[in-house]
Design a protein around this motif. Structure first.
Motif, short mmCIF file in Angstrom:
data_model
loop_
_atom_site.label_atom_id
_atom_site.label_comp_id
_atom_site.label_asym_id
_atom_site.label_seq_id
_atom_site.Cartn_x
_atom_site.Cartn_y
_atom_site.Cartn_z
N MET A 1 47.29 81.87 -16.92
CA MET A 1 46.54 80.55 -17.39
C MET A 1 44.93 81.34 -16.96
N LEU A 2 43.48 81.13 -18.38
CA LEU A 2 42.65 82.14 -18.37
C LEU A 2 42.07 80.59 -17.64
N TYR A 3 40.57 80.64 -17.14
CA TYR A 3 40.02 79.18 -16.38
C TYR A 3 38.24 79.64 -17.23
N SER A 4 37.48 78.97 -17.40
CA SER A 4 36.25 78.79 -17.51
C SER A 4 35.32 79.20 -16.69
N ILE A 5 34.04 79.64 -16.39
CA ILE A 5 33.59 79.94 -15.44
C ILE A 5 32.74 79.09 -15.75
N THR A 6 31.84 78.50 -15.35
CA THR A 6 30.62 78.02 -14.93
C THR A 6 29.45 78.68 -14.57
N TYR A 7 28.37 78.44 -15.63
CA TYR A 7 26.79 79.56 -14.90
C TYR A 7 26.67 79.79 -13.78
N HIS A 8 26.81 78.74 -12.74
CA HIS A 8 26.55 78.81 -11.48
C HIS A 8 27.91 79.14 -11.61
N GLY A 9 28.79 79.90 -11.06
CA GLY A 9 29.57 80.62 -10.81
C GLY A 9 28.82 82.14 -10.93
N LEU A 10 29.07 81.86 -12.23
CA LEU A 10 28.06 84.16 -13.06
C LEU A 10 27.23 83.95 -11.63
N GLU A 11 25.96 83.10 -11.84
CA GLU A 11 24.95 83.74 -10.53
C GLU A 11 25.24 83.63 -9.87
N LYS A 12 25.62 82.82 -8.78
CA LYS A 12 26.31 83.36 -7.71
C LYS A 12 27.07 84.78 -7.18
N TRP A 13 27.96 84.48 -8.38
CA TRP A 13 28.86 86.06 -8.17
C TRP A 13 27.55 87.67 -8.65
N VAL A 14 26.84 87.36 -8.93
CA VAL A 14 25.52 87.64 -9.55
C VAL A 14 24.55 88.11 -8.39
#
Length: 142
Positions: A1-14
């Protein structure tokens, strides 16, 4: 199952990707300075894994841009994407390892299939079946 990623999560990942790049620069220096083949191989594997992480992050940003509705959100994601492309370019130059290309944003945004699309109601469709039901719980009211 795939999960949506949040903008906050993407920002932290970057942010994590940029921090880790600094650590890998130090690892590269240690790789050159150490006489141990085992340590050099370990450091090399870390550097190669980082390249795969950058590829996955770029793909996640491109997918999120393709399904985002708001112009502000798309602009913010575009800034993160541009930053990651710069990081990838520097990674390739410093370490001499190419990060494979994914589809570009235009191709992804024109695609109606795949694991993360918008259904006709405008909801995220994670499982790709078009009905917007992203879980296995079907609430059938009889």
């Amino acid at each position: 199952m795939l999960y949506s990623i949040t903008y906050h999560g993407l920002e932290k990942w970057v942010g994590h990707a940029f921090e880790r790049f600094g650590w890998l620069l130090l690892a590269k220096r240690e790789m050159i300075d150490t006489p141990s083949e085992e340590i050099r191989e370990y450091k090399k594997s870390k550097i190669e894994n980082y390249g795969r992480m950058l590829k996955n992050l770029r793909r996640a940003l491109e997918e999120e841009i393709s399904i985002s509705d708001g112009e502000d959100r798309k602009r913010d994601l575009g800034i993160l994407h541009k930053n990651i492309l710069t990081l990838i370019e520097n990674y390739e130059n410093v370490f001499g390892i190419k990060v494979k290309n994914n589809k570009n944003i235009k191709n992804i945004s024109n695609s109606n299939n795949g694991p993360r699309t918008k259904n006709k109601n405008g909801n995220n469709n994670v499982n790709g079946n078009g009905n917007g039901n992203n879980n296995n719980n079907n609430n059938n009211n009889k």
